[in-house]
Design an enzyme around this catalytic site. Structure first.
Site, PDB file in Angstrom:
ATOM      1  N   SER A 320      -8.565  -0.180  -2.944  1.00  0.00           N
ATOM      2  CA  SER A 320      -7.678   0.382  -3.957  1.00  0.00           C
ATOM      3  C   SER A 320      -6.198   0.164  -3.630  1.00  0.00           C
ATOM      4  O   SER A 320      -5.710  -0.950  -3.675  1.00  0.00           O
ATOM      5  CB  SER A 320      -8.010   1.864  -4.146  1.00  0.00           C
ATOM      6  N   ASP A 331       0.646 -12.552  -2.310  1.00  0.00           N
ATOM      7  CA  ASP A 331       1.073 -13.411  -3.420  1.00  0.00           C
ATOM      8  C   ASP A 331       2.534 -13.831  -3.290  1.00  0.00           C
ATOM      9  O   ASP A 331       2.912 -14.946  -3.673  1.00  0.00           O
ATOM     10  CB  ASP A 331       0.866 -12.695  -4.749  1.00  0.00           C
ATOM     11  N   LYS A 345     -11.926  -2.735  -4.977  1.00  0.00           N
ATOM     12  CA  LYS A 345     -11.787  -1.728  -6.036  1.00  0.00           C
ATOM     13  C   LYS A 345     -10.497  -2.025  -6.799  1.00  0.00           C
ATOM     14  O   LYS A 345      -9.409  -1.691  -6.358  1.00  0.00           O
ATOM     15  CB  LYS A 345     -11.739  -0.314  -5.463  1.00  0.00           C
TER      16      LYS A 345
END
Length: 465
Positions: A320, A331, A345
């Site tokens: 999460s 990224d 998740k």
């Protein structure tokens, strides 16, 4: 709903029923259905006045709600034991929510209060983050320095019995409620782990006080461990970075951010933690059922590490909010992610208050990393995959070297060199950490992260010089 009137309902045993009884039962069933229709559909009967598809959909919805009311009445009247209306309604609501996905659920007034206490960083229990899978309670992550971690529970363990009572058939909320209890009282969990035979573990309940951020110095690297994302996390991160900077000064070569076995927590804390390392760019986006409700959060200027290299550690217990942080830094190429694949998740739950101080936890959106990745059921793949292991020193024995040979030439730069001595032991990162911090660095993943940052620093210096 008038409980006294419903209490007059006779059990349908197959005997003839007086017309007035049958009529009153039918009226009550319609009343229950109408109440459910209003609660679930927000006035679905009004939609029936339209035409075409709208009328058909509304009629079908009302028919299903009427079926629900019929079942409610029959259970209430004929079940072998008397059941309160409150219990039946709560069970119906929870069944509706838990059938959607593993993370949607009903929160009673007590559960809602417990959840609010937990996000503040202190609560009673075992210190374990769990989810429901295949009817059993699955351990997402034990929380550091809690009874669950001390007895050795691991991510991926299945809890099949609680004090000998089978978990199968319980809701997640029911199971969690049974694991909670008076501080100091024991509970026995039956654990199934991978290929091992099931075994019992006795855990004593305690007050779980979560210090969500810890730090220490490993040689010339700042190590920061984030165990969960609660209301104290961002402040704890800022304090940790400041303490490490003060201790190492110019010798600081980088940071390891350890998110292993971090089950997640508050979305706003994950965002602010990520923002602390980024100067600009998107952190996370969420997309729900309606495109108009999509949101995007961007970083604000300011990097609390002053651009130092960062390695993020993850594993199968990182879930999460942890995955939001790891995915965003990956990224943006702000950090190297090292370890093993995360939990996966990728959904957002919204807490919606209900009447009577209750609430519902409802999955309302999926979140996406800055590159547009959804990690739902996939997780974050590390840039460098390193399985969990421990460093074990292998004794090589005393070996002869050139300097040990009779008549060996003397190094011209050390004409007065002393006689050959046994080779000095070169410490591993773990040994150095043990000497400096009296806290042995035993796991292989952390050692590799430290090596990576030190190697990067050495390479940079050689290129510059």
């Amino acid at each position: 709903m008038n409980n006294s009137r419903l209490d007059d309902t006779a059990a349908d045993s197959g005997a003839p029923t007086r017309p007035d009884k049958a009529r009153s039962r039918a009226i009550r069933r319609v009343a229950v259905s109408a109440a459910l229709a209003f609660a679930v559909g927000g006035g679905v009967l009004l939609g029936a006045t339209g035409g075409g598809q709208s009328q058909t959909n509304s009629t079908d919805t009302y028919r299903q709600l009427s079926l629900l009311g019929d079942v409610f009445e029959k259970v209430r009247a004929q079940y072998v034991e008397e059941v309160s209306d409150e219990k039946l309604v709560e069970a119906a609501i929870n069944g509706m929510l838990t059938s959607l996905d593993p993370h949607s659920s009903y929160l009673s007034a007590k559960s809602f209060q417990d959840m609010r206490v937990q996000t503040k960083g202190e609560f009673g229990g075992l210190g374990i983050e769990v989810t429901m899978e295949n009817g059993f309670v699955k351990v997402v992550s034990p929380i550091d320095d809690t009874p669950a971690s001390e007895v050795g529970l691991q991510p991926g363990d299945y809890i099949t019995h609680l004090d000998g009572e089978a978990v199968l058939g319980l809701t997640l909320s029911d199971a969690v409620e049974k694991m909670r209890g008076k501080v100091g009282t024991p509970i026995t969990l039956t654990i199934r782990r991978a290929e091992e035979e099931p075994f019992d573990v006795e855990i004593t309940r305690a007050i779980i006080t979560i210090k969500s951020v810890r730090n220490r110095v490993i040689q010339d690297i700042g190590y920061i461990r984030i165990t969960t994302f609660n209301e104290q996390t961002t402040v704890g991160l800022q304090e940790s970075v400041s303490e490490i900077k003060e201790e190492l000064g110019d010798r600081l070569h980088g940071f390891v951010i350890d998110l292993r076995n971090n089950p997640g927590g508050l979305l706003d804390q994950a965002i602010s933690v990520t923002d602390a390392f980024l100067e600009r760019g998107e952190i996370v986006s969420t997309r729900g059922r309606e495109e108009a409700n999509a949101s995007r959060v961007n970083a604000t200027p300011g990097d609390i590490t002053d651009g130092k290299p960062v390695v993020v550690l993850i594993n199968g217990g990182s879930a999460s909010a942890s995955e939001i942080v790891a995915g965003a830094l990956q990224d943006h190429r702000r950090a190297i992610v090292l370890g093993t694949q995360s939990f996966g998740k990728g959904s957002v739950q919204t807490i919606l208050p209900l009447q009577g101080n209750a609430a519902m936890r409802l999955t309302t959106a999926r979140y996406y990393t800055p590159s547009g990745r959804s990690i739902q059921a996939k997780g974050i793949e590390p840039d460098i995959k390193v399985e969990l292991a421990k460093i074990e020193k292998i004794e090589e024995g005393r070996r002869r070297r050139e300097a040990d040979l009779r008549g060996a030439l003397v190094n011209p730069d050390e004409s007065d060199a002393p006689a050959a001595q046994p080779p000095a032991e070169v410490p591993t990162p773990g040994e150095a950490a043990s000497a400096e911090n009296e806290d042995p660095l035993e796991d292989y993943q952390l050692a590799r992260a430290v090596d990576l940052l030190r190697g990067f620093h050495l390479f940079q210096n050689r290129v510059v010089n």
